[in-house]
Write an enzyme that holds these catalytic residues in place. Structure first.
Site, PDB file in Angstrom:
ATOM      1  N   LYS A 137      -9.498  -6.102   0.800  1.00 61.63           N
ATOM      2  CA  LYS A 137      -8.875  -6.258   2.119  1.00 61.63           C
ATOM      3  C   LYS A 137      -9.928  -6.556   3.189  1.00 61.63           C
ATOM      4  CE  LYS A 137      -5.042  -3.196   0.900  1.00 61.63           C
ATOM      5  NZ  LYS A 137      -5.530  -2.567  -0.364  1.00 61.63           N
ATOM      6  N   ASP A 167      -6.516   1.615 -11.215  1.00 62.62           N
ATOM      7  CA  ASP A 167      -6.777   2.710 -10.274  1.00 62.62           C
ATOM      8  C   ASP A 167      -6.726   4.060 -10.995  1.00 62.62           C
ATOM      9  OD1 ASP A 167      -6.735   0.717  -8.380  1.00 62.62           O
ATOM     10  OD2 ASP A 167      -4.781   1.271  -7.547  1.00 62.62           O
ATOM     11  N   ASP A 177     -13.606  -7.931   8.554  1.00 58.69           N
ATOM     12  CA  ASP A 177     -14.781  -7.786   9.422  1.00 58.69           C
ATOM     13  C   ASP A 177     -15.042  -9.105  10.150  1.00 58.69           C
ATOM     14  OD1 ASP A 177     -17.318  -6.793  10.424  1.00 58.69           O
ATOM     15  OD2 ASP A 177     -17.317  -5.395   8.745  1.00 58.69           O
ATOM     16  N   GLY A 211       6.758   1.139  -8.954  1.00 62.39           N
ATOM     17  CA  GLY A 211       6.512   2.382  -9.702  1.00 62.39           C
ATOM     18  C   GLY A 211       6.177   3.543  -8.789  1.00 62.39           C
ATOM     19  N   GLY A 251       0.066  -0.162 -10.449  1.00 65.30           N
ATOM     20  CA  GLY A 251      -1.153   0.628 -10.618  1.00 65.30           C
ATOM     21  C   GLY A 251      -0.926   1.876 -11.425  1.00 65.30           C
TER      22      GLY A 251
HETATM   23  P1  XMP Z   1       0.193   1.890  -7.258  1.00 63.57           P
HETATM   24  O1  XMP Z   1      -0.420   2.995  -8.035  1.00 63.57           O
HETATM   25  O2  XMP Z   1       0.823   2.347  -6.012  1.00 63.57           O
HETATM   26  O3  XMP Z   1      -1.081   0.975  -6.859  1.00 63.57           O
HETATM   27  O4  XMP Z   1       1.081   1.012  -8.083  1.00 63.57           O
HETATM   28  C1  XMP Z   1      -0.992  -0.117  -5.987  1.00 63.57           C
HETATM   29  C2  XMP Z   1      -2.347  -0.730  -5.807  1.00 63.57           C
HETATM   30  O5  XMP Z   1      -2.246  -1.795  -4.907  1.00 63.57           O
HETATM   31  C3  XMP Z   1      -2.881  -1.440  -3.670  1.00 63.57           C
HETATM   32  N1  XMP Z   1      -1.925  -1.741  -2.660  1.00 63.57           N
HETATM   33  C4  XMP Z   1      -2.019  -2.770  -1.869  1.00 63.57           C
HETATM   34  N2  XMP Z   1      -2.955  -3.715  -1.808  1.00 63.57           N
HETATM   35  N3  XMP Z   1      -1.726  -4.673  -0.050  1.00 63.57           N
HETATM   36  C5  XMP Z   1      -2.793  -4.674  -0.892  1.00 63.57           C
HETATM   37  O6  XMP Z   1      -3.642  -5.562  -0.792  1.00 63.57           O
HETATM   38  C6  XMP Z   1      -0.753  -3.749  -0.066  1.00 63.57           C
HETATM   39  O7  XMP Z   1       0.217  -3.785   0.672  1.00 63.57           O
HETATM   40  C7  XMP Z   1      -0.922  -2.750  -1.029  1.00 63.57           C
HETATM   41  N4  XMP Z   1      -0.154  -1.724  -1.359  1.00 63.57           N
HETATM   42  C8  XMP Z   1      -0.804  -1.115  -2.376  1.00 63.57           C
HETATM   43  C9  XMP Z   1      -3.232   0.013  -3.729  1.00 63.57           C
HETATM   44  O8  XMP Z   1      -4.403   0.301  -3.005  1.00 63.57           O
HETATM   45  C10 XMP Z   1      -3.383   0.190  -5.199  1.00 63.57           C
HETATM   46  O9  XMP Z   1      -4.664  -0.286  -5.609  1.00 63.57           O
END
Ligand code: XMP
Length: 256
Positions: free
Chosen positions: A88, A23, A91, A212, A232
């Site tokens: 995610k 990301d 639909d 993090g 991320g």
């Molecule tokens: P960070 O920078 O916060 O990035 O470490 C986290 C990444 O994971 C995604 N994210 C999620 N994806 N369910 C998911 O499917 C979740 O609960 C969730 N929480 C965070 C977020 O969009 C980023 O890509």
């Protein structure tokens, strides 16, 4: 081989249960190709400390699925990693089927879907495509952000038992029933990981984002039962992604 088996095998071989979310911040549209180079550079640096990468709209929107992201998925595979699409899916079934077909065609080993859509004409077509192509479907069970409480955390009546319960408990049971290939539970809620782990046992691996940048702790998540950790920004946007990835990998290793 199923996605969970492949992920487990890759994690053992690479001695890491860290999934890197590739990301990056918004880039001016005219300069979006820079994102591809940055992602490649981060992947080159951090891959020895990972078992998989996770790609989100941060890259699919600016680069395109087949023009840029497919190459990154191939690169991840060449480096011995699996690739997860964090789309995610949410639909109707006919649309979900096409979404899954495109992401799997681009080489993704698994995608993330939202269980709020239900089984018939919702999740089932995704699982059907996944079965045919031997890919994985990972279901959200409790998301990592604060607002998760409003949906995944709401109190509902279980249609089968007539008893009050939490939405995420139902989703955990559904993940088991549908034979999902992974369950997402935020690392920011170790107590939820523990509760969900009791339902899933060893049958569906818990994958935890939120380490993090969102405040989730490696040790707490792992001890509560998370098998894989998604990191991320704390790695992808670190000054030294390799050092950061190694640190998370080592902490997870120790906690295990
Ligand atoms: P960070 O920078 O916060 O990035 O470490 C986290 C990444 O994971 C995604 N994210 C999620 N994806 N369910 C998911 O499917 C979740 O609960 C969730 N929480 C965070 C977020 O969009 C980023 O890509």
């Amino acid at each position: 081989m199923t996605f969970p088996s492949r992920l487990e095998q890759t994690a053992k071989r690479n001695k890491s249960n860290i999934i890197l979310a590739l990301d990056f911040p918004f880039e001016k549209v005219e300069q979006r190709q820079k994102l591809l180079f940055t992602a490649q550079k981060v992947l080159d640096a951090a891959h020895p400390f990972l078992c998989a990468v996770k790609i989100n709209h941060h890259l699919t929107l600016p680069l395109g699925l087949f023009d840029g992201v497919q190459g990154l998925v191939q690169k991840a595979h060449d480096l011995g990693l699996l690739a997860v699409m964090d789309c995610k899916v949410n639909d109707i079934g006919a649309t979900n089927q096409v979404i899954a077909e495109y992401y799997y065609s681009a080489g993704f080993d698994a995608l993330i879907a939202n269980p709020f859509i239900g089984w018939e004409e919702g999740l089932k077509p995704i699982f059907d495509v996944a079965d045919k192509t031997q890919r994985g479907v990972i279901l959200l069970v409790y998301m990592s952000h604060k607002g998760a409480l409003d949906g995944y955390g709401q109190t509902v009546v279980d249609a089968e038992t007539g008893e009050k319960t939490s939405q995420y408990i139902i989703f955990a049971k559904k993940a088991l029933q549908y034979k999902a290939d992974g369950a997402i539970v935020g690392a920011t809620y170790p107590e939820k990981i523990r509760e969900i782990r009791q339902i899933l046992e060893e049958k569906v691996p818990i994958i935890s984002p939120g380490i993090g940048a969102q405040g989730g702790e490696v040790e707490a998540a792992v001890k509560a039962g998370a098998k894989y950790l998604i990191v991320g920004r704390a790695v992808a946007q670190a000054t030294n992604p390799a050092t950061a990835a190694k640190e998370f990998r080592d902490r997870a290793d120790q906690a295990l």
